[in-house]
Design a protein around this motif. Sequence first.
Motif, PDB file in Angstrom:
ATOM      1  N   MET A  38       1.132  -3.718   2.562  1.00  0.00           N
ATOM      2  CA  MET A  38       2.294  -4.424   2.028  1.00  0.00           C
ATOM      3  C   MET A  38       2.278  -5.910   2.353  1.00  0.00           C
ATOM      4  O   MET A  38       2.981  -6.695   1.717  1.00  0.00           O
ATOM      5  CB  MET A  38       3.580  -3.788   2.573  1.00  0.00           C
ATOM      6  CG  MET A  38       3.882  -2.425   1.991  1.00  0.00           C
ATOM      7  SD  MET A  38       5.362  -1.685   2.710  1.00  0.00           S
ATOM      8  CE  MET A  38       5.349  -0.070   1.913  1.00  0.00           C
TER       9      MET A  38
ATOM     10  N   TRP B 137      10.104   5.967   7.372  1.00  0.00           N
ATOM     11  CA  TRP B 137       9.586   5.344   6.156  1.00  0.00           C
ATOM     12  C   TRP B 137       9.606   6.320   4.986  1.00  0.00           C
ATOM     13  O   TRP B 137       9.861   5.927   3.838  1.00  0.00           O
ATOM     14  CB  TRP B 137       8.177   4.787   6.386  1.00  0.00           C
ATOM     15  CG  TRP B 137       7.059   5.775   6.465  1.00  0.00           C
ATOM     16  CD1 TRP B 137       6.577   6.377   7.587  1.00  0.00           C
ATOM     17  CD2 TRP B 137       6.271   6.281   5.377  1.00  0.00           C
ATOM     18  NE1 TRP B 137       5.536   7.228   7.271  1.00  0.00           N
ATOM     19  CE2 TRP B 137       5.315   7.187   5.916  1.00  0.00           C
ATOM     20  CE3 TRP B 137       6.253   6.055   3.994  1.00  0.00           C
ATOM     21  CZ2 TRP B 137       4.382   7.860   5.143  1.00  0.00           C
ATOM     22  CZ3 TRP B 137       5.317   6.732   3.214  1.00  0.00           C
ATOM     23  CH2 TRP B 137       4.399   7.620   3.790  1.00  0.00           C
TER      24      TRP B 137
ATOM     25  N   THR C 297      13.164   6.475   3.742  1.00  0.00           N
ATOM     26  CA  THR C 297      13.484   5.256   3.002  1.00  0.00           C
ATOM     27  C   THR C 297      12.873   5.283   1.604  1.00  0.00           C
ATOM     28  O   THR C 297      13.538   4.954   0.613  1.00  0.00           O
ATOM     29  CB  THR C 297      12.979   4.016   3.770  1.00  0.00           C
ATOM     30  OG1 THR C 297      13.580   3.995   5.073  1.00  0.00           O
ATOM     31  CG2 THR C 297      13.321   2.734   3.029  1.00  0.00           C
ATOM     32  N   ALA C 298      11.605   5.692   1.517  1.00  0.00           N
ATOM     33  CA  ALA C 298      10.950   5.766   0.213  1.00  0.00           C
ATOM     34  C   ALA C 298      11.648   6.768  -0.698  1.00  0.00           C
ATOM     35  O   ALA C 298      11.862   6.496  -1.891  1.00  0.00           O
ATOM     36  CB  ALA C 298       9.482   6.148   0.399  1.00  0.00           C
TER      37      ALA C 298
ATOM     38  N   VAL D  42       7.538  -0.485   7.737  1.00  0.00           N
ATOM     39  CA  VAL D  42       7.391  -0.053   6.346  1.00  0.00           C
ATOM     40  C   VAL D  42       8.764   0.187   5.718  1.00  0.00           C
ATOM     41  O   VAL D  42       9.008  -0.198   4.565  1.00  0.00           O
ATOM     42  CB  VAL D  42       6.520   1.209   6.263  1.00  0.00           C
ATOM     43  CG1 VAL D  42       6.541   1.797   4.853  1.00  0.00           C
ATOM     44  CG2 VAL D  42       5.081   0.890   6.673  1.00  0.00           C
TER      45      VAL D  42
ATOM     46  N   LEU E 183      10.077  -1.814   2.473  1.00  0.00           N
ATOM     47  CA  LEU E 183      10.432  -1.092   1.259  1.00  0.00           C
ATOM     48  C   LEU E 183      11.808  -1.497   0.751  1.00  0.00           C
ATOM     49  O   LEU E 183      12.021  -1.649  -0.458  1.00  0.00           O
ATOM     50  CB  LEU E 183      10.390   0.415   1.505  1.00  0.00           C
ATOM     51  CG  LEU E 183       9.019   1.089   1.495  1.00  0.00           C
ATOM     52  CD1 LEU E 183       9.121   2.524   2.015  1.00  0.00           C
ATOM     53  CD2 LEU E 183       8.421   1.080   0.097  1.00  0.00           C
TER      54      LEU E 183
ATOM     55  N   PRO F 254      11.416  -3.200  -3.153  1.00  0.00           N
ATOM     56  CA  PRO F 254      11.224  -1.808  -3.592  1.00  0.00           C
ATOM     57  C   PRO F 254      10.013  -1.598  -4.493  1.00  0.00           C
ATOM     58  O   PRO F 254       9.615  -0.454  -4.710  1.00  0.00           O
ATOM     59  CB  PRO F 254      12.518  -1.499  -4.351  1.00  0.00           C
ATOM     60  CG  PRO F 254      13.531  -2.448  -3.792  1.00  0.00           C
ATOM     61  CD  PRO F 254      12.769  -3.703  -3.488  1.00  0.00           C
TER      62      PRO F 254
ATOM     63  N   HIS G   3       7.106  -2.018  -3.702  1.00  0.00           N
ATOM     64  CA  HIS G   3       6.077  -1.391  -2.863  1.00  0.00           C
ATOM     65  C   HIS G   3       6.053   0.128  -3.041  1.00  0.00           C
ATOM     66  O   HIS G   3       5.058   0.778  -2.700  1.00  0.00           O
ATOM     67  CB  HIS G   3       6.322  -1.701  -1.387  1.00  0.00           C
ATOM     68  CG  HIS G   3       6.029  -3.117  -0.999  1.00  0.00           C
ATOM     69  ND1 HIS G   3       4.868  -3.758  -1.344  1.00  0.00           N
ATOM     70  CD2 HIS G   3       6.754  -4.018  -0.280  1.00  0.00           C
ATOM     71  CE1 HIS G   3       4.874  -4.994  -0.855  1.00  0.00           C
ATOM     72  NE2 HIS G   3       6.003  -5.169  -0.214  1.00  0.00           N
ATOM     73  N   LEU G   4       7.154   0.691  -3.526  1.00  0.00           N
ATOM     74  CA  LEU G   4       7.244   2.139  -3.669  1.00  0.00           C
ATOM     75  C   LEU G   4       6.135   2.701  -4.549  1.00  0.00           C
ATOM     76  O   LEU G   4       5.708   3.852  -4.373  1.00  0.00           O
ATOM     77  CB  LEU G   4       8.609   2.517  -4.254  1.00  0.00           C
ATOM     78  CG  LEU G   4       8.939   4.012  -4.341  1.00  0.00           C
ATOM     79  CD1 LEU G   4       9.021   4.624  -2.949  1.00  0.00           C
ATOM     80  CD2 LEU G   4      10.231   4.233  -5.104  1.00  0.00           C
TER      81      LEU G   4
END
Length: 564
Positions: A146, A470, A473-474, A530, A534, A538, A540-541
């Motif tokens: 990231m 993480w 969160t994702a 992470v 994120l 977002p 990065h998802l």
Amino acid sequence: MVEAVDGAHEAVVWKVEPHSSVAEADDFDRSSWQLDHPRFKIERRLSFEERSFSDLSITGNLRPVDSYGSMHSFGAVPTPTSPAWSPFELPPMVNEAWDALRKSVVFFRGQPVGTVAAVDHASGEVLNYDQVFVRDFVPSALAFLMTGEHEIVKNFLLKTIHLQSLEKKIDQFKLGEGVMPASFKVNNNPTRKTETLMADFGESAIGRVAPVDSGFWWIILLRAYTKSTGDLSLSETPECQNGMRLILSLCLSEGFDTFPTLLCADGCSMIDRRMGVYGYPIEIQALFFMALRCALSMLKSDAKGKEFMERIMKRLHALGFHMRRYFWLDFQQLNDIYRYKTEEYSHTAVNKFNVIPDSIPDWIFDFMPCRGGYFVGNVSPARMDFRWFALGNCIAILSSLATPEQSDAIMDLIEERWEELVGEMPLKISYPALEGHEWRIVTGCDPKNTRWSYHNGGSWQFSLSLVLLWLLTAACIKTGRPQIARRAIELAENRLSKDGWPEYYDGKLGRYVGKQARKLQTWSIAAYLVAKMLLEDPSHLGMISLEEDKVKAPPMKRPASWTA
């Protein structure tokens, strides 16, 4: 850095760099790479679009699906250019986390190849916490990806696939060719001035169980690297193509199985001790599904690749149907199981696994809300493990094993049962805890997995593992619930740094640092970073999430013998 291709939008990404890039690791001083404070570098980068496996024919034609560009609309999340987050000033806790993560980096012949499990110098016994674990390195790898530091991830992927080719024996038995190591360490010979890698394929593990999940995590990380860099060259190398095929050969081989799920031993995954997860654990099945989809998007359409792609497509449809039909539990399904008839001998049987209603644990009736649901821990003949396992359910959302409706229901359950599943320090690995006679029988009186501790703090029952932060969160971002992730991260920030970045927490609400938890646990540090990144970006998802399969699943009809 290789520019991404087939992008549908531009995104601002922030990059944390040491004074020397990881790609120049042969020349720079290790200590400076570890200790230098990270700094931002703002750049424009196109996102690398998702390739849907339903749009992938055996000839290898690809069609991009919708990107995550719309996810920038979540509003209050600070970005590198917003007043809440200066591009040149990292918050103290984030700075501390990056410093700790860099100190955990392991070098092999001058190249960074991973991060150790923990940097706890105060602990007496090192055990295997000084090794690079495949599953543990994933959040560290995502943090580096990231921020544009791709080389350490590439080195890790290449070194582990090289270790896969080694002969693997436990006592007099030879393991399958595709088995990936659970971990590895660098052995230094000061006399000869040489460095070698020593891998553990389970021969040194508790219970001597080979890691089923390592191969799946490797495939998932290879796809994340490809998505992040837009560089297909690594995944298309003969080594990586062969490595994927060897892993898949182990999982897709024909045998006596009547189900598309994978039969596993206790202790073969993140839950590496006896915890009653033998059989068909949700964690392995969800990772299996995700790894199959990732591999399908990366296999080349040559003669060998086409054969595996055909086998993967068949298995994915069967596995998806099986999991969504038989592992899913909500209020209505629980009521149906409660009313099951037993000893049905026919292909029209409703109670296909002969689950005895009297085996339903008492706690589930109060725990199950009217709104919400989840994938249960295990389903096998005459056995249904009703425990909640966070990792399997989060991966089910990210891989689209869960339908959109099921994904929303899982998030609803977390909100409805926040105190039980999250408590004061996110996130419980499983729920509820094994106690008393059940603990003695299931764990074999394991002194580390006592009630509310370690794996038995979520089945693992009440012990909280921050590596799951993480993943939560994702999953929250994918389902459009970023507020849940923010709430969980705020809880973690109240204690995490102050407590020395522990491995896990104990207690019903996760109030106490784990009885045997290591400090400066790398996965806790990386998971926090992470999760923060994120929320800030977002887009990065796309590295770790797969869109829903566009091919219609086989219709799920009630058998003719079904009665209300």
